[in-house]
Scaffold this active site. Structure first.
Site, PDB file in Angstrom:
ATOM      1  N   LYS A  22     -21.865  20.858  -3.912  1.00  0.00           N
ATOM      2  CA  LYS A  22     -21.664  21.336  -5.288  1.00  0.00           C
ATOM      3  C   LYS A  22     -21.762  20.172  -6.270  1.00  0.00           C
ATOM      4  O   LYS A  22     -22.472  20.250  -7.265  1.00  0.00           O
ATOM      5  CB  LYS A  22     -20.277  21.990  -5.417  1.00  0.00           C
ATOM      6  CG  LYS A  22     -19.863  22.233  -6.857  1.00  0.00           C
ATOM      7  CD  LYS A  22     -18.506  22.878  -6.972  1.00  0.00           C
ATOM      8  CE  LYS A  22     -17.341  21.924  -7.097  1.00  0.00           C
ATOM      9  NZ  LYS A  22     -17.244  21.202  -8.369  1.00  0.00           N
ATOM     10  N   ASN A  23     -21.059  19.087  -5.969  1.00  0.00           N
ATOM     11  CA  ASN A  23     -20.990  17.996  -6.941  1.00  0.00           C
ATOM     12  C   ASN A  23     -22.289  17.209  -7.049  1.00  0.00           C
ATOM     13  O   ASN A  23     -22.453  16.399  -7.962  1.00  0.00           O
ATOM     14  CB  ASN A  23     -19.826  17.059  -6.599  1.00  0.00           C
ATOM     15  CG  ASN A  23     -18.490  17.683  -6.970  1.00  0.00           C
ATOM     16  OD1 ASN A  23     -18.455  18.763  -7.580  1.00  0.00           O
ATOM     17  ND2 ASN A  23     -17.400  17.028  -6.600  1.00  0.00           N
ATOM     18  N   CYS A 116      -7.131  20.813 -18.113  1.00  0.00           N
ATOM     19  CA  CYS A 116      -7.492  21.002 -16.708  1.00  0.00           C
ATOM     20  C   CYS A 116      -6.224  20.840 -15.886  1.00  0.00           C
ATOM     21  O   CYS A 116      -5.360  20.033 -16.222  1.00  0.00           O
ATOM     22  CB  CYS A 116      -8.509  19.944 -16.320  1.00  0.00           C
ATOM     23  SG  CYS A 116      -8.848  19.871 -14.576  1.00  0.00           S
ATOM     24  N   ARG A 121      -8.235  14.439 -17.910  1.00  0.00           N
ATOM     25  CA  ARG A 121      -9.681  14.311 -17.695  1.00  0.00           C
ATOM     26  C   ARG A 121     -10.473  14.068 -18.984  1.00  0.00           C
ATOM     27  O   ARG A 121     -11.307  14.880 -19.394  1.00  0.00           O
ATOM     28  CB  ARG A 121     -10.216  15.535 -16.947  1.00  0.00           C
ATOM     29  CG  ARG A 121      -9.550  15.672 -15.597  1.00  0.00           C
ATOM     30  CD  ARG A 121     -10.148  16.733 -14.770  1.00  0.00           C
ATOM     31  NE  ARG A 121     -11.370  16.301 -14.106  1.00  0.00           N
ATOM     32  CZ  ARG A 121     -12.025  17.059 -13.228  1.00  0.00           C
ATOM     33  NH1 ARG A 121     -11.597  18.258 -12.934  1.00  0.00           N
ATOM     34  NH2 ARG A 121     -13.110  16.614 -12.653  1.00  0.00           N
ATOM     35  N   ASP A 304     -10.659  14.771  -3.678  1.00  0.00           N
ATOM     36  CA  ASP A 304     -10.979  16.186  -3.456  1.00  0.00           C
ATOM     37  C   ASP A 304     -10.583  16.665  -2.054  1.00  0.00           C
ATOM     38  O   ASP A 304     -10.730  17.850  -1.742  1.00  0.00           O
ATOM     39  CB  ASP A 304     -12.484  16.435  -3.676  1.00  0.00           C
ATOM     40  CG  ASP A 304     -12.845  16.442  -5.158  1.00  0.00           C
ATOM     41  OD1 ASP A 304     -11.930  16.424  -5.997  1.00  0.00           O
ATOM     42  OD2 ASP A 304     -14.048  16.458  -5.469  1.00  0.00           O
ATOM     43  N   ARG A 397     -15.234  28.822  -6.993  1.00  0.00           N
ATOM     44  CA  ARG A 397     -15.980  27.853  -7.793  1.00  0.00           C
ATOM     45  C   ARG A 397     -16.686  26.854  -6.885  1.00  0.00           C
ATOM     46  O   ARG A 397     -17.752  26.358  -7.231  1.00  0.00           O
ATOM     47  CB  ARG A 397     -15.029  27.077  -8.714  1.00  0.00           C
ATOM     48  CG  ARG A 397     -14.640  27.821  -9.977  1.00  0.00           C
ATOM     49  CD  ARG A 397     -13.937  26.878 -10.913  1.00  0.00           C
ATOM     50  NE  ARG A 397     -14.579  25.585 -10.856  1.00  0.00           N
ATOM     51  CZ  ARG A 397     -13.952  24.414 -10.736  1.00  0.00           C
ATOM     52  NH1 ARG A 397     -12.648  24.351 -10.700  1.00  0.00           N
ATOM     53  NH2 ARG A 397     -14.636  23.294 -10.687  1.00  0.00           N
TER      54      ARG A 397
HETATM   55  C1  UD1 Z   1     -15.934  14.195 -10.248  1.00  0.00           C
HETATM   56  C2  UD1 Z   1     -15.975  15.402  -9.337  1.00  0.00           C
HETATM   57  C3  UD1 Z   1     -14.571  15.808  -8.919  1.00  0.00           C
HETATM   58  C4  UD1 Z   1     -13.845  14.609  -8.312  1.00  0.00           C
HETATM   59  C5  UD1 Z   1     -13.903  13.404  -9.232  1.00  0.00           C
HETATM   60  C6  UD1 Z   1     -13.330  12.153  -8.602  1.00  0.00           C
HETATM   61  C7  UD1 Z   1     -17.947  16.585 -10.078  1.00  0.00           C
HETATM   62  C8  UD1 Z   1     -18.513  17.765 -10.762  1.00  0.00           C
HETATM   63  N1  UD1 Z   1     -16.605  16.497 -10.037  1.00  0.00           N
HETATM   64  O1  UD1 Z   1     -15.218  14.576 -11.424  1.00  0.00           O
HETATM   65  O2  UD1 Z   1     -14.676  16.868  -7.973  1.00  0.00           O
HETATM   66  O3  UD1 Z   1     -12.492  14.955  -8.087  1.00  0.00           O
HETATM   67  O4  UD1 Z   1     -15.270  13.121  -9.584  1.00  0.00           O
HETATM   68  O5  UD1 Z   1     -13.958  11.861  -7.404  1.00  0.00           O
HETATM   69  O6  UD1 Z   1     -18.663  15.765  -9.536  1.00  0.00           O
HETATM   70  N2  UD1 Z   1     -11.911   9.202 -16.723  1.00  0.00           N
HETATM   71  C9  UD1 Z   1     -11.607   8.660 -17.947  1.00  0.00           C
HETATM   72  N3  UD1 Z   1     -12.543   8.730 -18.944  1.00  0.00           N
HETATM   73  C10 UD1 Z   1     -13.768   9.317 -18.746  1.00  0.00           C
HETATM   74  C11 UD1 Z   1     -14.067   9.855 -17.475  1.00  0.00           C
HETATM   75  C12 UD1 Z   1     -13.113   9.786 -16.475  1.00  0.00           C
HETATM   76  O7  UD1 Z   1     -10.523   8.136 -18.154  1.00  0.00           O
HETATM   77  O8  UD1 Z   1     -14.566   9.347 -19.675  1.00  0.00           O
HETATM   78  C13 UD1 Z   1     -10.901   9.151 -15.628  1.00  0.00           C
HETATM   79  C14 UD1 Z   1     -10.457  10.559 -15.187  1.00  0.00           C
HETATM   80  O9  UD1 Z   1      -9.437  11.054 -15.993  1.00  0.00           O
HETATM   81  C15 UD1 Z   1     -10.014  10.305 -13.772  1.00  0.00           C
HETATM   82  C16 UD1 Z   1     -10.965   9.206 -13.289  1.00  0.00           C
HETATM   83  O10 UD1 Z   1     -11.500   8.611 -14.466  1.00  0.00           O
HETATM   84  O11 UD1 Z   1      -8.703   9.820 -13.756  1.00  0.00           O
HETATM   85  C17 UD1 Z   1     -12.090   9.698 -12.425  1.00  0.00           C
HETATM   86  O12 UD1 Z   1     -12.771  10.745 -13.080  1.00  0.00           O
HETATM   87  P1  UD1 Z   1     -14.319  11.012 -12.850  1.00  0.00           P
HETATM   88  O13 UD1 Z   1     -14.819  10.157 -11.758  1.00  0.00           O
HETATM   89  O14 UD1 Z   1     -15.017  10.955 -14.160  1.00  0.00           O
HETATM   90  O15 UD1 Z   1     -14.302  12.519 -12.357  1.00  0.00           O
HETATM   91  P2  UD1 Z   1     -15.300  13.684 -12.732  1.00  0.00           P
HETATM   92  O16 UD1 Z   1     -16.671  13.158 -12.886  1.00  0.00           O
HETATM   93  O17 UD1 Z   1     -14.719  14.494 -13.828  1.00  0.00           O
END
Ligand code: UD1
Length: 417
Positions: A22-23, A116, A121, A304, A397
């Site tokens: 999915k991801n 969320c 996030r 995850d 999902r």
């Molecule tokens: C992706 C995955 C999700 C997984 C996560 C971490 C997808 C669709 N989802 O989510 O299943 O749990 O990676 O492996 O691929 N952060 C910030 N600022 C930002 C972006 C992120 O502070 O602009 C923080 C987030 O709050 C979190 C951490 O960075 O604490 C990691 O988030 P991120 O790697 O971005 O996760 P996603 O891409 O949302």
């Protein structure tokens, strides 16, 4: 609303296959916005998040059609540049259309995803990166509004390695002028898969899978073909289903390197595994030990899989300390496990799980997010009597026919519509 009932089940036995990731599929499907034409994909799972992506792509002039796991995305000419709240609120990954839209059209309006269950996030790192590439970004009435001339390559250093942020910048940089270097980039296998598709389209991405990714912008990309990697989280969940029931399960379509952190924890806990190149067998075992786990970006233990691993630890001999270092609020499943009789003390980002093998009692529980719902299904397999898992739209999902896969291994599980 759909729910699932899970009865205490015999030890699961047999062979099962993980589907496409999915991801990986989500960013790759959004990357089609970078190039007009017919994009073809294999191994796209049938999930609600993919349906949401299809809806969003459709509203942006890209039509997704599928035949089983084979998908075509036909990207046409369009003036649509807006990702509406109605779709984005259902799936946070919708923010991944921002980079491609800005890169191809120089403008985009994408609804902010909102709250969320697992943490705040934020998307600040996505936005800061795009600004550094020359985009003007403001937020108005709940929407991120971006404008730019052609984006310009630059060096972007992420404060923390964000998966979505790395993907958004990679896609934006693929059509930018000059070279973009992402430092402290996420190293997840899904990043490598996206890089492979960008390169299949004629992009110039190197270093994906390491902390430094280099993207040389090109003038134009062409629609191409790609097979999405297997879903490492689904594979891990299926192995854990075998483990928690003391069964023997062979999971096919599983790239061993992608689940290695989980496999090492299972071995530390006392399980025996057989690794093949694209398959893993977990062997029947009783009396597994509590082990400590800390989630962190790849290649460390995946956040995850944290909830599902906690399910296993409720049945361990001894104590396990589970530390969640990626998301600040990812213990919503703990209170549900406690309702079934688990002995867990949650603190900020740390949960102390005292294993009570065979002591859980089935009860109605509520799924709070995607992986938490898988955790509840896993404990349902070993709790006395029947566990009713409500709100399984979360499960849908991200898991394709999980109940059918578990049932094929002997699980007593039923979906109610
Ligand atoms: C992706 C995955 C999700 C997984 C996560 C971490 C997808 C669709 N989802 O989510 O299943 O749990 O990676 O492996 O691929 N952060 C910030 N600022 C930002 C972006 C992120 O502070 O602009 C923080 C987030 O709050 C979190 C951490 O960075 O604490 C990691 O988030 P991120 O790697 O971005 O996760 P996603 O891409 O949302």
């Amino acid at each position: 609303m759909d729910k699932m009932t899970v009865k205490k089940s015999p030890a699961l036995r047999g062979t099962v296959s993980a589907g496409g990731s999915k991801n990986s599929a989500l960013p790759i499907l959004f990357s089609t916005l970078l190039a007009e034409g017919d994009h073809w994909f294999e191994n796209i799972p049938q999930l609600m998040d993919i349906d949401s992506t299809a809806l969003l792509l459709g509203s942006l002039g890209a039509e997704l059609t599928r035949d089983g796991s084979r998908v075509r995305v036909r990207v046409g000419k369009t003036d649509a540049r807006i990702a509406h709240y109605d779709i984005v609120r259902k799936m946070r990954a919708s923010i991944l259309c921002l980079g491609p839209l800005l890169a191809r059209f120089g403008e985009a309006e994408v609804s902010l995803p909102g709250g969320c269950a697992i943490g705040t996030r934020p998307i600040n790192l996505h936005l800061e990166g795009l600004k550094e590439m020359g985009a003007e970004i403001k937020t108005e009435k709940g929407y991120v509004i971006g404008k730019c001339k052609r984006l310009k390559g630059t060096t972007i250093l992420f404060d923390s390695p964000t998966v979505g942020g790395t993907e958004n910048i990679m896609m934006a940089a693929a059509l930018a002028e000059g070279t973009t270097i992402i430092e402290n980039a996420a190293k997840e296998p899904e990043i490598v898969d996206l890089a492979n598709y960008l390169n299949a389209m004629g992009g110039k991405v190197t270093g994906a899978g390491s902390g430094i990714i280099r993207i040389e912008g090109v003038e134009r990309l062409k629609a191409a073909e790609h097979r999405v990697i297997p879903d490492r989280i689904e594979a891990g969940t299926l192995l854990l289903a075998g483990a928690i029931t003391g069964g023997e399960v062979l999971v096919k379509n599983c790239i061993v390197d992608h689940v290695e952190a989980l496999l090492q924890k299972l071995e530390e806990s006392g399980f025996r595994l057989t690794r093949e190149k694209t398959a893993v067998t977990i062997h029947a075992h009783r009396g597994w030990r509590g082990v400590d786990v800390t989630t962190a970006p790849f290649p460390a233990f995946a956040t995850d899989l944290q909830a599902q691993f906690m399910a296993l630890m409720t049945q361990a001999e001894g104590t396990s300390i589970i530390t969640e270092s990626v998301f600040e609020n990812r213990f919503m499943h703990v209170q549900e496990l406690v309702r079934l009789g688990a002995d867990i003390t949650p603190k900020t980002r740390v949960a102390v799980v005292r294993g009570t093998p065979g002591k859980l009692q089935g009860a109605p529980v509520m799924a709070t997010d995607l992986r938490a719902s898988a955790c509840l299904v896993l404990v349902g397999l070993v709790a006395q009597g029947e566990t009713e898992v409500n709100r399984i739209y979360h499960l849908d999902r991200g898991y394709e026919r999980l109940e059918a896969k578990l049932e094929s291994l002997g699980a007593l599980i039923r979906r109610h519509q």
